[in-house]
Design a protein around this motif. Structure first.
Motif, PDB file in Angstrom:
ATOM      1  N   SER A 347      -7.478 -10.465  -6.129  1.00 51.56           N
ATOM      2  CA  SER A 347      -7.048  -8.903  -5.377  1.00 51.56           C
ATOM      3  C   SER A 347      -5.731  -8.891  -4.985  1.00 51.56           C
ATOM      4  O   SER A 347      -5.163  -8.591  -3.992  1.00 51.56           O
ATOM      5  CB  SER A 347      -7.980  -8.948  -4.337  1.00 51.56           C
ATOM      6  OG  SER A 347      -9.285  -8.678  -4.566  1.00 51.56           O
ATOM      7  N   LEU A 348      -4.879  -9.275  -5.835  1.00 49.15           N
ATOM      8  CA  LEU A 348      -3.260  -9.438  -5.561  1.00 49.15           C
ATOM      9  C   LEU A 348      -2.566  -8.899  -6.592  1.00 49.15           C
ATOM     10  O   LEU A 348      -2.956  -8.483  -7.718  1.00 49.15           O
ATOM     11  CB  LEU A 348      -2.822 -11.012  -5.752  1.00 49.15           C
ATOM     12  CG  LEU A 348      -1.564 -11.343  -5.365  1.00 49.15           C
ATOM     13  CD1 LEU A 348      -1.409 -12.844  -4.666  1.00 49.15           C
ATOM     14  CD2 LEU A 348      -0.698 -11.127  -6.506  1.00 49.15           C
ATOM     15  N   ILE A 349      -1.397  -8.054  -5.880  1.00 43.79           N
ATOM     16  CA  ILE A 349      -0.698  -6.961  -6.787  1.00 43.79           C
ATOM     17  C   ILE A 349       0.791  -7.526  -6.386  1.00 43.79           C
ATOM     18  O   ILE A 349       1.346  -7.902  -5.289  1.00 43.79           O
ATOM     19  CB  ILE A 349      -0.594  -5.569  -6.167  1.00 43.79           C
ATOM     20  CG1 ILE A 349      -1.931  -5.152  -6.432  1.00 43.79           C
ATOM     21  CG2 ILE A 349       0.648  -4.757  -6.748  1.00 43.79           C
ATOM     22  CD1 ILE A 349      -2.231  -3.938  -6.186  1.00 43.79           C
ATOM     23  N   LYS A 350       1.529  -7.771  -7.531  1.00 45.24           N
ATOM     24  CA  LYS A 350       2.929  -8.158  -7.608  1.00 45.24           C
ATOM     25  C   LYS A 350       3.777  -7.112  -7.995  1.00 45.24           C
ATOM     26  O   LYS A 350       3.382  -6.111  -8.876  1.00 45.24           O
ATOM     27  CB  LYS A 350       3.174  -9.526  -8.483  1.00 45.24           C
ATOM     28  CG  LYS A 350       4.420 -10.014  -8.686  1.00 45.24           C
ATOM     29  CD  LYS A 350       4.558 -10.832  -9.644  1.00 45.24           C
ATOM     30  CE  LYS A 350       6.133 -11.404  -9.809  1.00 45.24           C
ATOM     31  NZ  LYS A 350       6.230 -12.366 -10.865  1.00 45.24           N
ATOM     32  N   ILE A 351       4.801  -6.821  -7.169  1.00 42.67           N
ATOM     33  CA  ILE A 351       5.859  -5.813  -7.338  1.00 42.67           C
ATOM     34  C   ILE A 351       7.075  -6.370  -7.654  1.00 42.67           C
ATOM     35  O   ILE A 351       7.588  -7.262  -7.113  1.00 42.67           O
ATOM     36  CB  ILE A 351       5.914  -4.784  -6.119  1.00 42.67           C
ATOM     37  CG1 ILE A 351       4.439  -4.275  -5.675  1.00 42.67           C
ATOM     38  CG2 ILE A 351       6.873  -3.649  -6.590  1.00 42.67           C
ATOM     39  CD1 ILE A 351       4.489  -3.647  -4.435  1.00 42.67           C
ATOM     40  N   ASP A 352       7.648  -5.556  -8.984  1.00 38.70           N
ATOM     41  CA  ASP A 352       9.308  -5.960  -9.124  1.00 38.70           C
ATOM     42  C   ASP A 352       9.995  -4.678  -9.057  1.00 38.70           C
ATOM     43  O   ASP A 352       9.541  -3.762  -9.763  1.00 38.70           O
ATOM     44  CB  ASP A 352       9.359  -6.510 -10.572  1.00 38.70           C
ATOM     45  CG  ASP A 352       8.772  -8.089 -10.595  1.00 38.70           C
ATOM     46  OD1 ASP A 352       9.360  -8.937  -9.640  1.00 38.70           O
ATOM     47  OD2 ASP A 352       7.935  -8.252 -11.295  1.00 38.70           O
ATOM     48  N   ALA A 353      10.938  -4.568  -8.293  1.00 37.52           N
ATOM     49  CA  ALA A 353      11.712  -3.154  -8.312  1.00 37.52           C
ATOM     50  C   ALA A 353      13.207  -3.629  -8.495  1.00 37.52           C
ATOM     51  O   ALA A 353      13.500  -4.806  -8.415  1.00 37.52           O
ATOM     52  CB  ALA A 353      11.639  -2.612  -6.690  1.00 37.52           C
ATOM     53  N   GLU A 354      13.821  -2.329  -8.669  1.00 35.27           N
ATOM     54  CA  GLU A 354      15.222  -2.621  -9.017  1.00 35.27           C
ATOM     55  C   GLU A 354      16.059  -3.276  -7.839  1.00 35.27           C
ATOM     56  O   GLU A 354      15.488  -2.988  -6.727  1.00 35.27           O
ATOM     57  CB  GLU A 354      15.953  -1.241  -9.349  1.00 35.27           C
ATOM     58  CG  GLU A 354      15.352  -0.724 -10.594  1.00 35.27           C
ATOM     59  CD  GLU A 354      16.061   0.767 -10.815  1.00 35.27           C
ATOM     60  OE1 GLU A 354      17.270   0.945 -10.382  1.00 35.27           O
ATOM     61  OE2 GLU A 354      15.146   1.738 -11.117  1.00 35.27           O
ATOM     62  N   GLU A 355      17.192  -3.861  -7.888  1.00 30.50           N
ATOM     63  CA  GLU A 355      18.079  -4.345  -7.039  1.00 30.50           C
ATOM     64  C   GLU A 355      18.482  -3.265  -6.074  1.00 30.50           C
ATOM     65  O   GLU A 355      18.872  -2.254  -6.444  1.00 30.50           O
ATOM     66  CB  GLU A 355      19.135  -4.768  -7.452  1.00 30.50           C
ATOM     67  CG  GLU A 355      20.044  -5.793  -6.458  1.00 30.50           C
ATOM     68  CD  GLU A 355      21.275  -6.392  -6.912  1.00 30.50           C
ATOM     69  OE1 GLU A 355      22.084  -7.093  -6.295  1.00 30.50           O
ATOM     70  OE2 GLU A 355      21.297  -6.691  -8.312  1.00 30.50           O
ATOM     71  N   GLY A 356      18.296  -3.499  -4.680  1.00 30.92           N
ATOM     72  CA  GLY A 356      18.641  -2.309  -3.805  1.00 30.92           C
ATOM     73  C   GLY A 356      17.333  -1.520  -3.228  1.00 30.92           C
ATOM     74  O   GLY A 356      17.436  -0.709  -2.452  1.00 30.92           O
ATOM     75  N   LYS A 357      16.487  -1.470  -4.288  1.00 29.34           N
ATOM     76  CA  LYS A 357      15.119  -0.651  -4.039  1.00 29.34           C
ATOM     77  C   LYS A 357      14.270  -1.619  -3.039  1.00 29.34           C
ATOM     78  O   LYS A 357      13.894  -2.776  -3.214  1.00 29.34           O
ATOM     79  CB  LYS A 357      14.685  -0.160  -5.076  1.00 29.34           C
ATOM     80  CG  LYS A 357      15.809   0.259  -6.142  1.00 29.34           C
ATOM     81  CD  LYS A 357      16.537   1.710  -5.365  1.00 29.34           C
ATOM     82  CE  LYS A 357      17.405   2.570  -6.539  1.00 29.34           C
ATOM     83  NZ  LYS A 357      17.887   3.598  -5.658  1.00 29.34           N
ATOM     84  N   GLU A 358      13.194  -0.892  -2.310  1.00 28.43           N
ATOM     85  CA  GLU A 358      12.196  -1.229  -1.761  1.00 28.43           C
ATOM     86  C   GLU A 358      10.943  -0.707  -1.925  1.00 28.43           C
ATOM     87  O   GLU A 358      10.940   0.659  -1.741  1.00 28.43           O
ATOM     88  CB  GLU A 358      12.854  -1.400  -0.270  1.00 28.43           C
ATOM     89  CG  GLU A 358      11.762  -2.257   0.645  1.00 28.43           C
ATOM     90  CD  GLU A 358      12.248  -2.372   2.131  1.00 28.43           C
ATOM     91  OE1 GLU A 358      12.266  -3.484   2.353  1.00 28.43           O
ATOM     92  OE2 GLU A 358      12.395  -1.342   2.688  1.00 28.43           O
ATOM     93  N   VAL A 359       9.905  -1.330  -2.189  1.00 26.26           N
ATOM     94  CA  VAL A 359       8.643  -0.896  -2.468  1.00 26.26           C
ATOM     95  C   VAL A 359       7.583  -1.504  -1.434  1.00 26.26           C
ATOM     96  O   VAL A 359       7.565  -2.772  -1.312  1.00 26.26           O
ATOM     97  CB  VAL A 359       7.983  -0.826  -3.875  1.00 26.26           C
ATOM     98  CG1 VAL A 359       6.658  -0.356  -4.036  1.00 26.26           C
ATOM     99  CG2 VAL A 359       9.103  -0.162  -4.871  1.00 26.26           C
ATOM    100  N   ARG A 360       6.777  -0.633  -0.823  1.00 26.41           N
ATOM    101  CA  ARG A 360       5.896  -1.274   0.387  1.00 26.41           C
ATOM    102  C   ARG A 360       4.566  -0.488   0.364  1.00 26.41           C
ATOM    103  O   ARG A 360       4.609   0.743   0.238  1.00 26.41           O
ATOM    104  CB  ARG A 360       6.334  -0.980   1.740  1.00 26.41           C
ATOM    105  CG  ARG A 360       7.615  -1.957   2.161  1.00 26.41           C
ATOM    106  CD  ARG A 360       7.159  -3.489   1.915  1.00 26.41           C
ATOM    107  NE  ARG A 360       8.487  -4.139   2.260  1.00 26.41           N
ATOM    108  CZ  ARG A 360       9.184  -4.977   1.251  1.00 26.41           C
ATOM    109  NH1 ARG A 360       8.843  -4.671   0.219  1.00 26.41           N
ATOM    110  NH2 ARG A 360      10.170  -5.582   1.681  1.00 26.41           N
ATOM    111  N   LEU A 361       3.557  -1.345   0.124  1.00 27.57           N
ATOM    112  CA  LEU A 361       2.166  -0.849   0.097  1.00 27.57           C
ATOM    113  C   LEU A 361       1.535  -0.618   1.462  1.00 27.57           C
ATOM    114  O   LEU A 361       1.725  -1.536   2.411  1.00 27.57           O
ATOM    115  CB  LEU A 361       1.403  -1.524  -0.823  1.00 27.57           C
ATOM    116  CG  LEU A 361       1.694  -1.738  -2.335  1.00 27.57           C
ATOM    117  CD1 LEU A 361       0.912  -2.603  -3.334  1.00 27.57           C
ATOM    118  CD2 LEU A 361       1.939  -0.190  -3.052  1.00 27.57           C
ATOM    119  N   SER A 362       0.257   0.153   1.455  1.00 29.55           N
ATOM    120  CA  SER A 362      -0.199   0.408   2.706  1.00 29.55           C
ATOM    121  C   SER A 362      -1.748   0.066   2.585  1.00 29.55           C
ATOM    122  O   SER A 362      -1.962  -0.755   1.749  1.00 29.55           O
ATOM    123  CB  SER A 362       0.079   1.861   3.331  1.00 29.55           C
ATOM    124  OG  SER A 362      -0.924   2.161   4.248  1.00 29.55           O
TER     125      SER A 362
END
Length: 417
Positions: A347-362
């Motif tokens: 039940s794990l999710i990995k996130i890759d975002a662009e440099e300087g960007k931020e993604v957060r899950l709830s």
């Protein structure tokens, strides 16, 4: 009238004081702005005058904003009157208690408290015969007349890698619902993460009435790209300055976060944030958020300025990812933005975002409509892994706490003269 003091002697005395380095660094930065403004002057006597003033200014800021420095400076010969002069106005609502209890080689002292209708600020100290720099606080509860006070609490000290056998810090408690009633009997309960899970229960009584809050209504709407924010009001108390912002119900976008939120005094200087970082009560994605700032600068007369810059948004029907943890597949994600999501085992999710960007899950909503909270997360700012409960029924929708789709703007609102 204050008498002149020896700067060299002051420096020697300050060298003996154990202070929070990050907080003191901020005060030095503020003070040394004065030196930088004077560098273009060629005369040495002027430079040294400014340098001496800088040392004094650093001391004043430290005494005013760092209780540990103020407490220690009082013991330096010749400085007790200076400390009182600086802190009297700020601390008129502060009550000294100095109640101490020792358990399992830990000594907890409730040094003092401020209580107002929105909550409490408790100054405490912890000592031990061993290194406690990384000793965790597992739980904090504050009771009034034997009943736990509902609401958010913030606490804990910064870890800088140095050995510490004593620490001082502040607990902030913010009440939910009705105002804190004017009742004077309290109890602080703190549990620490030592091998005995030591719990202190220290009752205390305040002498002063619970301080009443002051509310400055604003009710100003900000509209950008059709999305509306309402700056509702500012609440002023001794424990904190609270800025409340809501969102319009008819917005087409889900406002996830605001970029920069500050309150500036008449000189354009920002209010300190509590514990060195912006703290929020509530979540703007749910329609309302309250930002917390220090109240120590409110004694100055003149207008205050609210500054708000940028907001991150997503369409209300596209503000989640949908995944299948069994198949380890991403079924749906926002069409906006260049973000990669990867579903992994457990039940794990990995996130890759662009440099300087931020993604957060709830939170997550499973196929049965049941809500689940995130269990843990780890990683750096642009590569984060989230874990959710394995008992969720697939497919699962996981909503965003923040997402890098920014509406740029900058707005200033001047409030009360």
């Amino acid at each position: 009238m204050m008498t002149p003091f020896d700067a060299e002697k002051l420096n020697k005395e300050l060298d003996q004081i154990k202070v929070p380095k990050d907080q003191l660094a901020k005060t030095r930065q503020i003070a040394f702005k004065e030196v930088q403004q004077e560098k273009h002057r060629a005369n040495n006597w002027r430079y040294y005058t400014v340098l001496t003033a800088t040392v004094a200014l650093a001391l004043i800021f430290s005494i005013r904003y760092i209780p540990l420095v103020a407490d220690t400076a009082k013991r330096v010969p010749g400085f007790a009157d200076i400390v009182s002069f600086i802190t009297d106005n700020q601390q008129h609502d502060y009550e000294e208690l100095n109640i101490t209890e020792t358990k399992n080689n830990l000594t907890l002292t409730v040094k003092g408290v401020i209580a107002d209708e929105t909550g409490m600020r408790i100054h405490y100290a912890l000592e031990a015969p061993y290194n406690i720099s990384e000793l965790p606080i597992k739980k904090v509860t504050i009771l009034q007349d034997g009943k736990a006070i509902d609401g958010a609490v913030t606490y804990g000290w910064s870890v800088d890698g140095e050995t510490q056998k004593s620490v001082e810090d502040v607990i902030y408690k913010f009440v939910e619902g009705e105002d804190l009633p004017n009742k004077k009997n309290f109890e602080l309960q703190m549990t620490f993460g030592d091998k005995e899970n030591t719990t202190f229960k220290i009752p205390f009584t305040i002498k002063n009435d619970v301080v009443k809050k002051r509310i400055y209504n604003i009710k100003q709407t900000l509209s950008y790209e059709g999305q509306k924010l309402i700056v509702e009001d500012v609440t002023v108390t001794p424990t904190a300055t609270q800025l409340r912002i809501t969102v319009a119900n008819n917005n087409s976008m889900q406002i996830l976060s605001l970029g920069n939120v500050r309150i500036l005094n008449e000189q354009g200087e920002p209010f300190n944030t509590l514990e060195g970082g912006l703290i929020a009560l509530g979540d703007i994605s749910y329609g309302e958020v309250t930002y917390l700032f220090d109240s120590t600068v409110l004694e100055a007369n003149g207008p205050l300025t609210i500054e708000i810059e940028n907001m991150n948004v997503l369409p209300k029907d596209d503000n989640y990812i949908e995944v299948d943890f069994i198949k380890q597949e991403v079924l749906k994600q926002p069409a906006i933005g260049n973000v990669t999501f990867e579903v992994k085992e457990d039940s794990l999710i990995k996130i890759d975002a662009e440099e300087g960007k931020e993604v957060r899950l709830s939170h997550a909503i499973d196929a049965n409509g049941k809500r689940f909270e995130m269990e843990s997360f780890s990683g750096s700012w642009n590569e984060v892994q989230y874990t959710y409960p394995p008992e969720m029924k697939n497919p699962v929708k996981i909503y965003f706490y923040d997402y890098p789709n920014t509406v740029p703007f900058k707005e200033e609102i001047v409030i009360y003269e």
